[in-house]
Scaffold this active site. Sequence first.
Site, PDB file in Angstrom:
ATOM      1  N   SER A  43       0.767  -1.152   0.155  1.00 10.60           N
ATOM      2  CA  SER A  43      -0.117  -0.150  -0.015  1.00 10.60           C
ATOM      3  C   SER A  43       0.799   1.253  -0.014  1.00 10.60           C
ATOM      4  CB  SER A  43      -0.839   0.144   1.272  1.00 10.60           C
ATOM      5  OG  SER A  43      -0.052  -0.130   2.251  1.00 10.60           O
ATOM      6  N   HIS A 156      -3.250  -6.281   2.409  1.00 12.69           N
ATOM      7  CA  HIS A 156      -2.147  -7.268   3.230  1.00 12.69           C
ATOM      8  C   HIS A 156      -2.880  -8.663   3.340  1.00 12.69           C
ATOM      9  CE1 HIS A 156       0.468  -3.674   4.841  1.00 12.69           C
ATOM     10  NE2 HIS A 156       0.227  -3.943   3.641  1.00 12.69           N
ATOM     11  N   GLU A 165      -4.791  -2.886   9.072  1.00 12.78           N
ATOM     12  CA  GLU A 165      -3.932  -3.042  10.281  1.00 12.78           C
ATOM     13  C   GLU A 165      -4.904  -2.992  11.534  1.00 12.78           C
ATOM     14  OE1 GLU A 165      -0.174  -1.566  10.113  1.00 12.78           O
ATOM     15  OE2 GLU A 165      -0.236  -1.804   7.966  1.00 12.78           O
ATOM     16  N   GLU A 206       1.720  -9.534   7.186  1.00 15.94           N
ATOM     17  CA  GLU A 206       2.537  -9.009   8.364  1.00 15.94           C
ATOM     18  C   GLU A 206       2.338  -9.775   9.584  1.00 15.94           C
ATOM     19  OE1 GLU A 206       1.856  -4.839   8.818  1.00 15.94           O
ATOM     20  OE2 GLU A 206       2.555  -4.363   7.088  1.00 15.94           O
ATOM     21  N   ASP A 243      -4.554   0.998  11.394  1.00 18.78           N
ATOM     22  CA  ASP A 243      -4.081   1.751  10.207  1.00 18.78           C
ATOM     23  C   ASP A 243      -5.012   1.182   8.844  1.00 18.78           C
ATOM     24  OD1 ASP A 243      -2.998   2.804   8.023  1.00 18.78           O
ATOM     25  OD2 ASP A 243      -1.289   1.422   7.835  1.00 18.78           O
ATOM     26  N   GLU A 287      -3.884   5.491  12.037  1.00 28.08           N
ATOM     27  CA  GLU A 287      -2.917   5.966  10.835  1.00 28.08           C
ATOM     28  C   GLU A 287      -3.797   6.097   9.547  1.00 28.08           C
ATOM     29  OE1 GLU A 287       0.367   3.324  10.823  1.00 28.08           O
ATOM     30  OE2 GLU A 287       0.599   3.490   8.499  1.00 28.08           O
ATOM     31  N   ASP A 314       0.885   8.324   7.062  1.00 24.61           N
ATOM     32  CA  ASP A 314       1.843   7.390   6.458  1.00 24.61           C
ATOM     33  C   ASP A 314       1.782   7.938   4.914  1.00 24.61           C
ATOM     34  OD1 ASP A 314       3.315   5.504   5.336  1.00 24.61           O
ATOM     35  OD2 ASP A 314       1.716   3.854   5.780  1.00 24.61           O
ATOM     36  N   LYS A 339       9.294   5.517   7.340  1.00 26.39           N
ATOM     37  CA  LYS A 339       9.510   4.297   6.820  1.00 26.39           C
ATOM     38  C   LYS A 339      11.065   4.801   6.040  1.00 26.39           C
ATOM     39  CE  LYS A 339       5.041   2.388   5.858  1.00 26.39           C
ATOM     40  NZ  LYS A 339       3.777   2.417   5.011  1.00 26.39           N
ATOM     41  N   SER A 366       8.557   2.201  11.119  1.00 26.54           N
ATOM     42  CA  SER A 366       7.734   1.162  10.506  1.00 26.54           C
ATOM     43  C   SER A 366       8.534   0.405   9.660  1.00 26.54           C
ATOM     44  CB  SER A 366       6.584   1.707   9.897  1.00 26.54           C
ATOM     45  OG  SER A 366       5.805   0.974   9.016  1.00 26.54           O
ATOM     46  N   HIS A 367       8.183  -0.925   9.670  1.00 24.03           N
ATOM     47  CA  HIS A 367       8.450  -2.121   8.559  1.00 24.03           C
ATOM     48  C   HIS A 367       7.712  -1.824   7.138  1.00 24.03           C
ATOM     49  CE1 HIS A 367       5.002  -5.008   9.616  1.00 24.03           C
ATOM     50  NE2 HIS A 367       4.665  -3.659   9.762  1.00 24.03           N
ATOM     51  N   SER A 369       5.207  -4.233   4.495  1.00 24.02           N
ATOM     52  CA  SER A 369       4.576  -5.437   4.302  1.00 24.02           C
ATOM     53  C   SER A 369       5.380  -6.373   3.674  1.00 24.02           C
ATOM     54  CB  SER A 369       3.318  -5.127   3.370  1.00 24.02           C
ATOM     55  OG  SER A 369       3.410  -4.667   2.236  1.00 24.02           O
ATOM     56  N   LYS A 390       6.413   0.029  14.580  1.00 22.79           N
ATOM     57  CA  LYS A 390       5.503  -1.418  14.194  1.00 22.79           C
ATOM     58  C   LYS A 390       6.189  -2.038  13.222  1.00 22.79           C
ATOM     59  CE  LYS A 390       2.724   0.541  10.061  1.00 22.79           C
ATOM     60  NZ  LYS A 390       1.401   0.827   9.675  1.00 22.79           N
TER      61      LYS A 390
HETATM   62  C1  PEP Z   1       3.417  -1.254   6.648  1.00 23.17           C
HETATM   63  C2  PEP Z   1       2.435  -0.457   5.686  1.00 23.17           C
HETATM   64  O1  PEP Z   1       1.899  -1.143   4.467  1.00 23.17           O
HETATM   65  P1  PEP Z   1       2.797  -1.208   3.055  1.00 23.17           P
HETATM   66  O2  PEP Z   1       4.278  -1.435   3.728  1.00 23.17           O
HETATM   67  O3  PEP Z   1       2.275  -2.459   2.439  1.00 23.17           O
HETATM   68  O4  PEP Z   1       2.956   0.197   2.732  1.00 23.17           O
HETATM   69  C3  PEP Z   1       1.595   0.521   5.797  1.00 23.17           C
HETATM   70  O5  PEP Z   1       0.677   1.025   5.159  1.00 23.17           O
HETATM   71  O6  PEP Z   1       1.819   1.309   6.948  1.00 23.17           O
HETATM   72 MG    MG Z   2       0.215   2.576   6.731  1.00 25.40          MG
END
Ligand code: PEP
Ligand code: MG
Length: 431
Positions: A43, A156, A165, A206, A243, A287, A314, A339, A366-367, A369, A390
């Site tokens: 996403s 996801h 999420e 995830e 999220d 989020e 995000d 990210k 953040s990680h 997906s 996260k």
């Molecule tokens: C971790 C996420 O998803 P993606 O890595 O698919 O953007 C998110 O949207 O916060």
């Molecule tokens: Mg997000």
Amino acid sequence: MDSQIARLQALEILDSRGNPTLSVTVTLTDGNSATASVPSGASTGLHEAVELRDDDRNRYGGKGVRRAAAHVEGEIADALMGLDARAQSDIDHVMIALDGTDTKGRLGGNAILGVSIAVARASALAQGRPLYRSLNDADDYLLPVPCMNVLNGGKHADSSLDFQEFMIVPHGAPGFAEAVRYGAETYAALRSLLHDRGLATSVGDEGGFAPRLDSNEAACELIVAAIERAGYRPGVDIAIALDPAASSFAEGESYHLSRSRTGRLDRAALLALYGRWIDAYPIVSIEDGFGEEDWAGFIDQTADQGDRIQIVGDDLFVTNPRIIREGIARHAANAALIKPNQIGTVTETIEAVRICQQAGWGTMVSHRSGETADDFIADFAVAMGAGQIKSGAPCRGERLAKYNRLIAIEAELGDRARMAAPFARYVERRA
Ligand SMILES: C=C(OP(=O)(O)O)C(=O)O
Ligand SMILES: [Mg+2]
């Protein structure tokens, strides 16, 4: 001792979805060598750094990253050869200038970030320091509260959930390892609850469960029940963060919650839905409650709900210092997701965090997906004192790599580590 860059090597490897991604190894003149691998989102935000992919699908079915790998070993290596790995900011700026685009679209954000993180690691090795300390040498460190995604929907998972999420946040735990234990016990309780109700316990990208439920609300109810089954107090020991990733169900001016058959909602109706949920469930953070092009939605939500919950951008901010500054000026949120691969260098990611912190905003590292076992974000979250991380469910190796690294950092730091709940102000106001 010399810590100059002597060699860059790149490989096309696979991420947790089985898609190609990039791994970069940097070798220094002192003999130290470090590797980084780059994650990949599903996403993705419109304005993220470009993930350079090959034109044709490779043998795995996904598009390869051979061109990005060639840039690492070609142009980027030529430009960085002989530079001191400890000069992270200089190195990152050489790559930004070499790329020459606003989006890192020529060399690839994946190529540039892979080098940037590998350099950060090599520099830590050259200095004989743990990575978090080499990124920020401090007396003590704030450990992030883990936000664990236990129910997966949206892009996801093939579940019934429109929202991407549903996370549990063990903000009442006394430390990081304890928080992970609270989370793992609740995750296990959730699995047994699903099993008892005859629902699927298969997982999404995830590691969160991906059941077919009657409604989106049922997801919150299940989580509250799981927290209680695990012996914790909802809202006191463990709260909920969402999220929705609303860009993925935004259609023009409205939002289409099609999987749950809720139907179409306009901006005001979606805001009202969040309001009802905040009243009904122990939610501390939402989020991307609105689409990345719906600044008005974010601004309305921040005005209306920003004193009761954390509102995180995000897709809206894509870890971009310029867009975060705009968000601060327009009161479009009170926190940003961080990210590294959305912006493409360690230096710019640090800048994004610092801008948030100066404005009194929260930050959640953040990680993505699509992940690998790379645990850079764990050290990064500690170095920055980000307060939250996260990394998915407490399940699946690529998610646990980050949580387990943080457990090790906490043990290494002893009483120089603390974990203060960043949600305390929201929890208190709502008590
Ligand atoms: C971790 C996420 O998803 P993606 O890595 O698919 O953007 C998110 O949207 O916060
Ligand atoms: Mg997000």
